[in-house]
Design a protein around this motif. Structure first.
Motif, PDB file in Angstrom:
ATOM      1  N   ALA A   7       0.817  -1.219   0.000  1.00  0.00           N
ATOM      2  CA  ALA A   7       0.000   0.000   0.000  1.00  0.00           C
ATOM      3  C   ALA A   7       0.851   1.271   0.000  1.00  0.00           C
ATOM      4  CB  ALA A   7      -0.937  -0.015   1.202  1.00  0.00           C
ATOM      5  N   ASP A   8       2.030   1.234   0.624  1.00  0.00           N
ATOM      6  CA  ASP A   8       2.886   2.424   0.670  1.00  0.00           C
ATOM      7  C   ASP A   8       3.759   2.578  -0.575  1.00  0.00           C
ATOM      8  OD1 ASP A   8       4.852   0.492   1.001  1.00  0.00           O
ATOM      9  OD2 ASP A   8       5.606   1.301   2.895  1.00  0.00           O
ATOM     10  N   GLY A   9       3.598   1.670  -1.572  1.00  0.00           N
ATOM     11  CA  GLY A   9       4.373   1.752  -2.809  1.00  0.00           C
ATOM     12  C   GLY A   9       5.612   0.882  -2.813  1.00  0.00           C
ATOM     13  N   THR A  10       6.005   0.371  -1.660  1.00  0.00           N
ATOM     14  CA  THR A  10       7.169  -0.522  -1.585  1.00  0.00           C
ATOM     15  C   THR A  10       6.864  -1.801  -2.346  1.00  0.00           C
ATOM     16  OG1 THR A  10       7.750   0.341   0.586  1.00  0.00           O
ATOM     17  CG2 THR A  10       8.688  -1.787  -0.012  1.00  0.00           C
ATOM     18  N   LEU A  11       7.857  -2.310  -3.059  1.00  0.00           N
ATOM     19  CA  LEU A  11       7.703  -3.566  -3.792  1.00  0.00           C
ATOM     20  C   LEU A  11       8.437  -4.672  -3.047  1.00  0.00           C
ATOM     21  CD1 LEU A  11       8.490  -2.289  -7.398  1.00  0.00           C
ATOM     22  CD2 LEU A  11       6.255  -2.471  -6.287  1.00  0.00           C
ATOM     23  N   ARG A  12       7.819  -5.828  -2.985  1.00  0.00           N
ATOM     24  CA  ARG A  12       8.494  -7.032  -2.474  1.00  0.00           C
ATOM     25  C   ARG A  12       8.834  -7.868  -3.690  1.00  0.00           C
ATOM     26  NH1 ARG A  12       5.064  -8.391   2.851  1.00  0.00           N
ATOM     27  NH2 ARG A  12       6.094  -6.867   4.172  1.00  0.00           N
ATOM     28  N   VAL A  13      10.133  -7.988  -3.927  1.00  0.00           N
ATOM     29  CA  VAL A  13      10.637  -8.650  -5.129  1.00  0.00           C
ATOM     30  C   VAL A  13      11.234 -10.002  -4.745  1.00  0.00           C
ATOM     31  CG1 VAL A  13      12.258  -8.446  -7.058  1.00  0.00           C
ATOM     32  CG2 VAL A  13      11.121  -6.405  -6.170  1.00  0.00           C
ATOM     33  N   PRO A  14      10.841 -11.094  -5.449  1.00  0.00           N
ATOM     34  CA  PRO A  14      11.420 -12.402  -5.130  1.00  0.00           C
ATOM     35  C   PRO A  14      12.932 -12.400  -5.369  1.00  0.00           C
ATOM     36  CG  PRO A  14       9.769 -12.579  -6.878  1.00  0.00           C
ATOM     37  CD  PRO A  14       9.917 -11.146  -6.544  1.00  0.00           C
ATOM     38  N   HIS A  15      13.636 -13.063  -4.492  1.00  0.00           N
ATOM     39  CA  HIS A  15      15.092 -13.134  -4.594  1.00  0.00           C
ATOM     40  C   HIS A  15      15.545 -14.521  -4.161  1.00  0.00           C
ATOM     41  CE1 HIS A  15      19.205 -11.651  -4.598  1.00  0.00           C
ATOM     42  NE2 HIS A  15      19.371 -12.219  -3.411  1.00  0.00           N
ATOM     43  N   THR A  16      16.402 -15.129  -4.949  1.00  0.00           N
ATOM     44  CA  THR A  16      16.956 -16.438  -4.630  1.00  0.00           C
ATOM     45  C   THR A  16      18.410 -16.276  -4.228  1.00  0.00           C
ATOM     46  OG1 THR A  16      15.498 -17.527  -6.194  1.00  0.00           O
ATOM     47  CG2 THR A  16      17.461 -18.747  -5.563  1.00  0.00           C
ATOM     48  N   LEU A  17      18.783 -16.922  -3.153  1.00  0.00           N
ATOM     49  CA  LEU A  17      20.157 -16.879  -2.683  1.00  0.00           C
ATOM     50  C   LEU A  17      20.784 -18.252  -2.942  1.00  0.00           C
ATOM     51  CD1 LEU A  17      22.305 -15.216  -1.221  1.00  0.00           C
ATOM     52  CD2 LEU A  17      21.407 -16.093   0.931  1.00  0.00           C
ATOM     53  N   ALA A  18      21.932 -18.242  -3.626  1.00  0.00           N
ATOM     54  CA  ALA A  18      22.621 -19.491  -3.954  1.00  0.00           C
ATOM     55  C   ALA A  18      24.062 -19.418  -3.459  1.00  0.00           C
ATOM     56  CB  ALA A  18      22.596 -19.737  -5.453  1.00  0.00           C
ATOM     57  N   SER A  19      24.618 -20.591  -3.203  1.00  0.00           N
ATOM     58  CA  SER A  19      26.015 -20.655  -2.793  1.00  0.00           C
ATOM     59  C   SER A  19      26.902 -20.442  -4.021  1.00  0.00           C
ATOM     60  CB  SER A  19      26.315 -22.005  -2.142  1.00  0.00           C
ATOM     61  OG  SER A  19      26.171 -23.040  -3.094  1.00  0.00           O
TER      62      SER A  19
END
Length: 104
Positions: A7-19
């Motif tokens: 609602a505040d405009g912030t985006l939650r973006v998927p992120h994958t962490l790999a070794s």
């Protein structure tokens, strides 16, 4: 995973962490705020929390038929032997097993 616009405009973006060797460590969301250099790129594909919840509800509802088809396919694969009942040592391409006559 979807890019979710809060609602505040912030985006939650998927992120994958790999070794370093490529093994998956985990999946998470990172928050991208207006003014961030990548914000405009992600904004175009973002969904509101309500749109995301609606898609999830629809997917779960519409998934029932697909799940039934998959379970039927899986059951068929588990009973298939490909053996000819007359010649058990011969495998027949495209044949279906028949547990009633012992070819299972």
């Amino acid at each position: 995973m979807y890019v979710v616009r809060l609602a505040d405009g912030t985006l939650r973006v998927p992120h994958t962490l790999a070794s370093e060797d490529g093994r998956l460590i985990g999946n998470a969301y990172v928050e991208v705020s207006p003014g961030d250099p990548d914000y405009e790129r992600w904004l175009a594909e973002s969904l509101t929390e309500e749109e995301w919840a609606d898609r999830r509800r629809r997917w779960l509802k519409e998934n029932d038929e697909l799940e039934r088809e998959f379970l039927a396919f899986k059951a068929e694969q588990e009973t298939w032997t490909g053996r000819d009942p007359e010649e058990p040592d011969r495998i027949v391409p495209g044949a279906r097993g028949d547990s009633a006559n012992g070819t299972r």
